[in-house]
Design a protein around this motif. Structure first.
Motif, PDB file in Angstrom:
ATOM      1  N   GLN B 108       0.573  -1.291   0.080  1.00 17.14           N
ATOM      2  CA  GLN B 108      -0.213   0.219  -0.097  1.00 17.14           C
ATOM      3  C   GLN B 108       0.674   1.665  -0.420  1.00 17.14           C
ATOM      4  O   GLN B 108       0.457   1.959  -0.858  1.00 17.14           O
ATOM      5  N   LYS B 109       1.851   1.205   0.767  1.00 16.11           N
ATOM      6  CA  LYS B 109       2.523   2.359   0.849  1.00 16.11           C
ATOM      7  C   LYS B 109       3.664   2.333  -0.220  1.00 16.11           C
ATOM      8  O   LYS B 109       3.469   3.822  -0.971  1.00 16.11           O
ATOM      9  N   ARG B 112       1.051   4.151  -3.494  1.00 12.88           N
ATOM     10  CA  ARG B 112       1.069   5.281  -3.109  1.00 12.88           C
ATOM     11  C   ARG B 112       2.091   6.096  -3.711  1.00 12.88           C
ATOM     12  O   ARG B 112       2.062   7.650  -3.902  1.00 12.88           O
ATOM     13  N   GLN B 116       2.921   8.953  -7.285  1.00 15.07           N
ATOM     14  CA  GLN B 116       2.782   9.929  -7.643  1.00 15.07           C
ATOM     15  C   GLN B 116       3.487  10.464  -9.099  1.00 15.07           C
ATOM     16  O   GLN B 116       3.094  12.090  -9.512  1.00 15.07           O
ATOM     17  N   ILE B 172      -5.132   0.766  -3.961  1.00 18.79           N
ATOM     18  CA  ILE B 172      -5.854   1.282  -2.734  1.00 18.79           C
ATOM     19  C   ILE B 172      -7.324   1.111  -1.780  1.00 18.79           C
ATOM     20  O   ILE B 172      -7.448   1.303  -2.854  1.00 18.79           O
ATOM     21  N   PHE B 177      -8.582   9.007  -0.027  1.00 15.21           N
ATOM     22  CA  PHE B 177      -6.874   9.027  -0.831  1.00 15.21           C
ATOM     23  C   PHE B 177      -7.551   8.827  -2.620  1.00 15.21           C
ATOM     24  O   PHE B 177      -6.927  10.170  -2.503  1.00 15.21           O
ATOM     25  N   CYS B 178      -8.002   7.890  -2.516  1.00  6.35           N
ATOM     26  CA  CYS B 178      -8.908   7.696  -4.242  1.00  6.35           C
ATOM     27  C   CYS B 178      -9.772   8.724  -4.492  1.00  6.35           C
ATOM     28  O   CYS B 178      -9.273   9.176  -6.235  1.00  6.35           O
ATOM     29  N   THR B 181      -7.530  11.743  -5.347  1.00  5.06           N
ATOM     30  CA  THR B 181      -6.919  12.071  -6.555  1.00  5.06           C
ATOM     31  C   THR B 181      -7.353  11.805  -7.499  1.00  5.06           C
ATOM     32  O   THR B 181      -6.561  13.023  -8.454  1.00  5.06           O
TER      33      THR B 181
END
Lengths: 211, 211
Positions: B108-109, B112, B116, B172, B177-178, B181
């Motif tokens: 997951q990290k 993410r 980017q 994710i 967060f999704c 984004t």
């Protein structure tokens, strides 16, 4: 030239005030990048137990995709060379009417030759679009977004190549030649646009894309 | 890495069965190619007597375009590096429930972080699209087809970058967060699509393209 030189050099010379590389060459390179992604999807499919049933077909797609990638890289270079001939013709003397006539003929000839590079690039791009149709279902599904990227880039490369054919046609006085050239491109442009939309929509659906 | 190496190497490694470069990296490079064409049009405008009135503005466009080109080339490389971290996380052991939990968190990290690069590439592409709007009228009109090629390629690079964000978002679990984004990307995608259509239509009109 360019192919074995640093990536940065090609981009720097494109960005510069030098006449080449220009849009036609860049369009061919963009097509080659899409072909590389097409080949990548094939290479992640061939040899995998899960995709054994489609191995022969995908190997064939890979072989065609690699041949088109190579052809498009050649066209990336060729476009810069033929364009130099056009510039040379424009630089011919035009003081007397004989010189003017010779210059006009040289320009017309050089432009007809020059437009063959983006014309061929467009045909190559169309072939890559067609290779991605079966790959969408048969290629390794973990790489489905790469099939999407391939068709997005290659379809825009095809339209870019056609813009470069059109800009050359705008200087050609022979209407029959212009019409027959456009006739060859019309159907591949429409078909490629349809393939792109179908594959792009399907990829977004499969990955749950909301944009 | 890649930038100073032969162009052929980047394409060969993309086409190969190696995990990188993939679609995200190629999208960033396609954006850089479009930025290079944008800079080229500026370089054929700045310093010309005929375009003296727009020199300051076009110089500013050139400066921004060159900075975006450089940023996109960095993202082309960065995308391959962050993707390697995702692969590494997937390779973590998962025999015990503690290992499974640690692996899930690492994946997951890494994802993410990985998204980017295409996210930033999309923002850069949007900025290049916007630079081409004034350039269409103010840039050297002999290079108008190159403005057309630039927006065709960059808009498809932007959509390609977004596909790469979406494929990462699909893994994710954090819905907020999704959503946030996607919210950042929605308007730039719509605006870029409009800019592309407007410029492409205008270029075709000016050069008398029939396709």
């Amino acid at each position: 030239m360019y192919i074995d030189e640093p990536l940065k050099k090609y981009l720097d010379e494109t960005a510069s005030g030098a006449p080449t590389p220009g849009g036609g060459s860049v369009a061919a390179l963009a097509g080659a990048l899409g072909a590389a992604l097409t080949s990548m999807v094939c290479n992640f499919t061939v040899g995998k137990e899960k995709y054994k049933d489609v191995e022969t077909e995908v190997s064939q797609i890979l072989s065609e995709s690699e041949s088109l990638r190579s052809k498009l890289l050649d066209l990336m270079v060729e476009d810069t060379q033929v364009y130099s001939e056009v510039s040379k013709a424009y630089g011919m003397p035009r003081s007397t009417s004989e010189e003017k006539e010779a210059r006009t003929q040289a320009i017309q000839k050089a432009i007809r030759i020059a437009l063959q590079a983006p014309l061929e690039a467009a045909f190559c791009c169309h072939k890559i679009m067609k290779l991605n149709e079966p790959l969408l279902e048969k290629g390794n599904q973990n790489l489905i977004s790469d099939v999407g990227v391939a068709v997005l880039l290659v379809e825009s490369a095809l339209r870019s190549a056609i813009l470069n054919v059109e800009i050359n046609l705008s200087y050609i006085k022979d209407e029959d030649f212009c019409n027959s050239t456009r006739e060859k491109l019309k159907s591949i442009m429409i078909e490629s646009s349809e393939i792109k939309s179908n594959i792009y929509d399907k990829v977004k659906e499969v990955i749950g894309a909301k944009l």
